[in-house]
Motif scaffolding. Structure first.
Motif, mmCIF file in Angstrom:
data_model
loop_
_atom_site.group_PDB
_atom_site.id
_atom_site.type_symbol
_atom_site.label_atom_id
_atom_site.label_comp_id
_atom_site.label_asym_id
_atom_site.label_seq_id
_atom_site.Cartn_x
_atom_site.Cartn_y
_atom_site.Cartn_z
ATOM 1 N N ALA B 30 0.853 -1.191 0.000
ATOM 2 C CA ALA B 30 0.000 0.000 0.000
ATOM 3 C C ALA B 30 0.883 1.234 0.000
ATOM 4 C CB ALA B 30 -0.887 0.004 1.243
ATOM 5 N N HIS B 41 -6.925 0.848 3.826
ATOM 6 C CA HIS B 41 -6.056 0.168 2.857
ATOM 7 C C HIS B 41 -4.663 -0.082 3.433
ATOM 8 C CE1 HIS B 41 -4.845 4.345 1.995
ATOM 9 N NE2 HIS B 41 -3.798 3.881 1.360
ATOM 10 N N ALA B 45 -2.981 -4.089 3.850
ATOM 11 C CA ALA B 45 -1.845 -4.480 3.005
ATOM 12 C C ALA B 45 -0.787 -5.278 3.759
ATOM 13 C CB ALA B 45 -1.207 -3.221 2.419
#
Lengths: 171, 494
Positions: B30, B41, B45
């Protein structure tokens, strides 16, 4: 117990009688009576049985009141009595209706006037941006720009007075 | 297949791409800005790289930093998601020269199709119907005025390098034309660095119907049927569905064939979307190609069973498409609602802030592609999309009722969202009848406000919360046992 609760501009008076030690209460709002049993489901959920029908409400404290979620709608519910006393305290002598404040947290991208400028009601004064959308803040009345309290790229929030417009007398 | 890829995006779409990567055994990197250190997010990741300050130019639009991060992390490919750099040909070209696979079409195709007039010319040559209008763009307002006179009002002024409604104006008469051109030109200049404009004939109440395409590097191309995205505000879609209520089998074949010809004519590879306008008489016109994954791709996934992100990765890795057009079957109906941090009662003003409560809907046929979580502060710097709520069911009506149920159980408190507005739109008779067109919101929902049904219950909930909240801090802070002197002291002052 009595409450006066405001949603948007509508204030309603509530009469509440709570059964001691039990999780139920009788409400009267205007002409209507409601019989409510309730329990809390941590952290924010209230399960209420209103006149025999189950309702889930979610409640969170916000700065100005409580945010209440009910079936896809969200209401900001405020205590009208607290509001009026708070407002009375907050309104100082230097706060005038000519103050311009942003509607949301944003960044200043353009300042279109200078101190001392004469402006017309509705004239664009400052452009702020949030989430890729630009918004122009306009003069609330005809008058003269008394003070600009911000600069380009400044992060600003509702309540910050960015521009003070002073109404001109004897026009 | 790739072992590790970098996702040059944030929020819902970055999370969605990572989910497929995880299923395929691909590691994810990310990237994030300072405002997004705790964003969904980043948490999803395998690795995360800080790009820089929150301003998009210093983070998610910073090509040097992103390519550098991919190289340092040994990522073999970059997925751009949508928005930010997804349709930036310079970014794709930079990946190409750095030996990193760009998950999307080539930089040349992005450049060609990104220029609306080049794309129009290309489509006309390929025999795809285009909206009557100019094939060359200009910065000369007076020649635009003359052209508008010749075409007849109303006309649509559009930026040659446009997108997202920027530099676009509907002009209904001569007297507004020059002013519209000048303001559109300055807006386009600022947004895209190119102020040139062209004109299109303005269609009356058209539907927006688009086709999902997949094309590999070996000359194979298929379409995955249509999506109707007519419900828009500020030229941005908010509700999408498939199949389109206006579609017939023969029209679907004709439009699908046209979409595949567009892919072949432009040398397209990877997933893309060919957008059309469909007029009242059932004629369709090429609008543009979106050279990336679309926000509304899940409705296609839910009705075809095809994971489009997986296909993107396979195509980018050089695998041939094994799907044949005749093998692709659509079942049931899917609807997507975009959940934005906006105040629908205040002209859709953005509403950034902290999410105090977040409960996602679930149950049969419900999918929520979400990029936020409880306690997250929605930054003011980026697009206000929070989540995409998708439902699927056997029929359109069942899907519509399912969407109402899902929206009504989607709890977001602390910021304003479009949820109450979406409920009213989905419930409306016009939507139920499938009478959707691009001016639907302006026509039926101008100056919408939330109705006050439920206000009494909200007030009751306020009081119940007061009654029960008294116990909350006590339970949390007070320990069992003898009271301390501080508790027995009574009132005192320093």
């Amino acid at each position: 117990m009595k409450y006066r609760l405001k949603i948007s501009e509508e204030t309603a008076a509530l009469d509440v009688s709570v059964s001691a030690g039990k999780q139920n209460a009788e409400f009267t709002i205007g002409e209507k009576a409601y019989s409510v049993r309730y329990r809390t489901i941590p952290d924010h959920c209230l399960h209420m049985i209103v006149d025999g029908k189950g309702v889930n409400a979610f409640v969170a404290d916000g700065g100005e009141g409580k945010h209440v979620f009910l079936k896809g709608k969200s209401f900001l519910v405020r205590d009208a009595d607290q509001l009026s006393s708070r407002r009375a305290k907050r309104r100082g002598p230097d706060q005038t209706p000519g103050d311009v404040t942003p509607p949301m947290p944003s960044v200043v991208v353009r300042i279109m006037v200078e101190e001392g400028d004469l402006v017309k009601k509705g004239q664009g004064l400052i452009v702020v941006t949030a989430m890729k959308m630009e918004t122009t803040l306009v003069a609330p009345s005809d008058g003269r720009v008394k003070k600009i309290n911000t600069s380009i790229d400044a992060k600003v929030a509702p309540g910050n007075i960015l521009v003070e417009v002073e109404e001109e007398e004897n026009e | 297949m790739f072992k590790k890829i970098l996702i040059a995006n944030r929020g819902d779409i970055a999370v969605r791409i990572m989910r497929t990567c995880r299923e395929m055994g691909i590691e994810t990197v990310a990237v994030y800005s300072k405002a997004d250190a705790e964003a969904a997010h980043v948490l999803e990741a395998d690795e995360a790289v800080l790009l820089g300050e929150s301003e998009p130019l210093k983070s998610y639009l910073n090509i040097d930093r992103i390519v550098d991060s991919a190289e340092k992390a040994n990522a073999e490919a970059i997925h751009p998601g949508y928005g930010f750099l997804a349709e930036n040909p310079d970014f794709a070209a930079r990946c190409e020269t750095s030996g990193i696979t760009f998950i999307g079409p080539s930089s040349r195709v992005i450049r060609d199709l990104g220029n609306k007039t080049v794309a129009r010319t290309m489509m006309e040559k390929a025999g795809v119907p285009v909206i009557p209008g100019m094939l060359t763009a200009t910065k000369d307002a007076s020649s635009l005025c003359n052209e508008a006179e010749r075409m007849g009002y109303p006309v649509l002024v559009k930026a040659a390098s446009g997108g997202g409604g920027k530099g676009m104006r509907v002009v209904s008469g001569k007297e507004e034309m020059e002013e519209a051109c000048l303001s559109a030109m300055s807006e386009a200049e600022k947004a895209f660095g190119d102020g040139s404009l062209y004109l299109e004939k303005c269609l009356e109440s058209p539907r927006h119907v688009e086709f999902q395409i997949l094309a590999d590097q070996h000359g194979n191309a298929v379409h995955l049927f249509e999506r109707e995205c007519s419900i828009q505000r500020r030229h941005q879609k908010i509700i999408e569905e498939t199949p389109s209520p206006a579609m017939t089998p023969s029209l679907r074949n004709a439009m699908g064939d046209a979409a595949v010809s567009v892919a072949l004519a432009s040398g397209y590879t990877n997933a893309g979307t060919v957008e059309f306008l469909l007029d009242l008489s059932g004629r369709f016109y090429f609008l543009e190609v979106n050279t990336r994954l679309q926000v509304e791709h899940p409705v296609t996934e839910m009705t075809t069973g095809i994971d489009i992100v997986r296909k993107q990765l396979e195509i980018a890795a050089g695998n041939p498409l094994t799907l044949k057009q005749e093998d692709i079957i659509q079942t049931g109906h899917a609807i997507e609602c975009r959940i934005y941090a906006e105040d629908p009662e205040a002209n859709f003003f953005p509403s950034p802030g902290t999410i105090l409560v977040h409960r996602e809907p679930s149950g049969p046929g419900v999918r929520n592609d979400c990029g936020v979580h409880e306690g997250f502060e929605v930054p003011m710097e980026y697009d206000p999309i929070l989540s995409k709520l998708i439902v699927t069911a056997g029929t359109r009506e069942a899907a519509r009722m399912r969407m109402v149920r899902a929206l009504e159980s989607y709890v977001i408190l602390g910021i304003r969202t479009t949820i109450p507005f979406l409920i009213d739109v989905i419930k409306s008779l016009e939507f139920a009848k499938g009478e959707t067109c691009t001016d639907f919101i302006a026509r039926h929902f101008e100056n919408w406000s939330q109705n006050m049904a439920g206000a009494d219950l909200a007030r009751i909930a306020y009081v119940v919360d007061e009654l029960t909240a008294v116990k909350r801090p006590a339970a949390a802070t007070k320990e069992k046992g003898w009271p301390t002197p501080w508790e027995t002291l009574g009132e005192w002052r320093i």
